[in-house]
Design a protein around this motif. Structure first.
Motif, PDB file in Angstrom:
ATOM      1  N   LEU A  55      42.983  42.508  41.096  1.00 33.97           N
ATOM      2  CA  LEU A  55      44.227  42.057  41.719  1.00 33.97           C
ATOM      3  C   LEU A  55      44.049  41.889  43.231  1.00 33.97           C
ATOM      4  N   ALA A  56      43.271  42.766  43.852  1.00 31.74           N
ATOM      5  CA  ALA A  56      42.964  42.631  45.287  1.00 31.74           C
ATOM      6  C   ALA A  56      42.139  41.366  45.535  1.00 31.74           C
ATOM      7  N   ASP A  57      41.180  41.082  44.643  1.00 28.46           N
ATOM      8  CA  ASP A  57      40.378  39.861  44.776  1.00 28.46           C
ATOM      9  C   ASP A  57      41.265  38.620  44.709  1.00 28.46           C
ATOM     10  N   ILE A  58      42.202  38.611  43.773  1.00 24.56           N
ATOM     11  CA  ILE A  58      43.113  37.466  43.634  1.00 24.56           C
ATOM     12  C   ILE A  58      43.947  37.307  44.897  1.00 24.56           C
ATOM     13  N   ASN A  59      44.479  38.398  45.397  1.00 23.31           N
ATOM     14  CA  ASN A  59      45.280  38.355  46.618  1.00 23.31           C
ATOM     15  C   ASN A  59      44.456  37.850  47.801  1.00 23.31           C
ATOM     16  N   ASN A  60      43.231  38.358  47.956  1.00 21.92           N
ATOM     17  CA  ASN A  60      42.362  37.922  49.058  1.00 21.92           C
ATOM     18  C   ASN A  60      42.038  36.435  48.958  1.00 21.92           C
ATOM     19  N   TYR A  61      41.750  35.977  47.751  1.00 22.49           N
ATOM     20  CA  TYR A  61      41.462  34.551  47.536  1.00 22.49           C
ATOM     21  C   TYR A  61      42.656  33.693  47.964  1.00 22.49           C
ATOM     22  N   LEU A  62      43.858  34.071  47.505  1.00 18.70           N
ATOM     23  CA  LEU A  62      45.050  33.296  47.840  1.00 18.70           C
ATOM     24  C   LEU A  62      45.335  33.310  49.339  1.00 18.70           C
ATOM     25  N   ASP A  63      45.135  34.455  49.984  1.00 19.70           N
ATOM     26  CA  ASP A  63      45.355  34.540  51.431  1.00 19.70           C
ATOM     27  C   ASP A  63      44.389  33.639  52.198  1.00 19.70           C
ATOM     28  N   LYS A  64      43.155  33.531  51.715  1.00 23.46           N
ATOM     29  CA  LYS A  64      42.175  32.644  52.373  1.00 23.46           C
ATOM     30  C   LYS A  64      42.539  31.181  52.166  1.00 23.46           C
ATOM     31  N   GLN A  65      42.983  30.847  50.952  1.00 27.20           N
ATOM     32  CA  GLN A  65      43.305  29.454  50.640  1.00 27.20           C
ATOM     33  C   GLN A  65      44.608  28.997  51.299  1.00 27.20           C
ATOM     34  N   PHE A  66      45.592  29.887  51.348  1.00 28.64           N
ATOM     35  CA  PHE A  66      46.935  29.517  51.805  1.00 28.64           C
ATOM     36  C   PHE A  66      47.479  30.575  52.751  1.00 28.64           C
TER      37      PHE A  66
END
Length: 140
Positions: A55-66
């Protein structure tokens, strides 16, 4: 009852909906499909593994993208026909593009046929808010 509208206050980004879904289908006989739908445009419904580092990986990915420092047109309140106190949340809408607003889960004799690691999540992309979730059941 084949439909339930419930309100959930999101206090974190990932809210586990499995217990709500299990309670809703309990006692239903035979085979059917459960649909879980969220009535908002800055959050989503997704089946994921309930593992904190994923879940942290998903959050980090989304923060980088958007990220919320980007110059989103949606955030230009002064040129939109909305109240001046409208949320600045273009990044939240962009994050939601990666996820669906609903999921369908097969049901057999009152049991969700989810896999061992599957969790139905409400994913929040905006600050803490009340969110309306619709659960509907269709017998097959």
């Amino acid at each position: 009852m084949n439909r339930l509208l419930t309100t959930i206050k999101t206090e974190k980004q990932f809210t586990d909906l499995n217990d709500i879904a299990k309670d809703f289908v309990k006692g239903k006989s035979g085979q059917g499909m459960l649909n879980v739908f969220v009535r908002h445009t800055t959050c989503a419904i997704k089946i994921l593994e309930n593992e904190i580092l994923l879940l942290a990986d998903i959050n980090n990915y989304l923060d980088k993208q958007f990220n919320n420092n980007h110059n989103y047109m949606h955030d230009k309140i002064e040129i939109r026909d909305v109240p001046i106190e409208e949320r600045i949340n273009g990044h939240s809408h962009m994050k939601q593009l990666s996820f669906p607003t609903s999921e369908q889960i097969p049901v057999e004799d009152g049991e969700l046929l989810l896999g061992t690691w599957q969790t139905i999540f409400l994913i929040e992309f905006d600050p803490i808010r009340d969110r309306e979730i619709v659960l509907s059941y269709t017998a097959l």
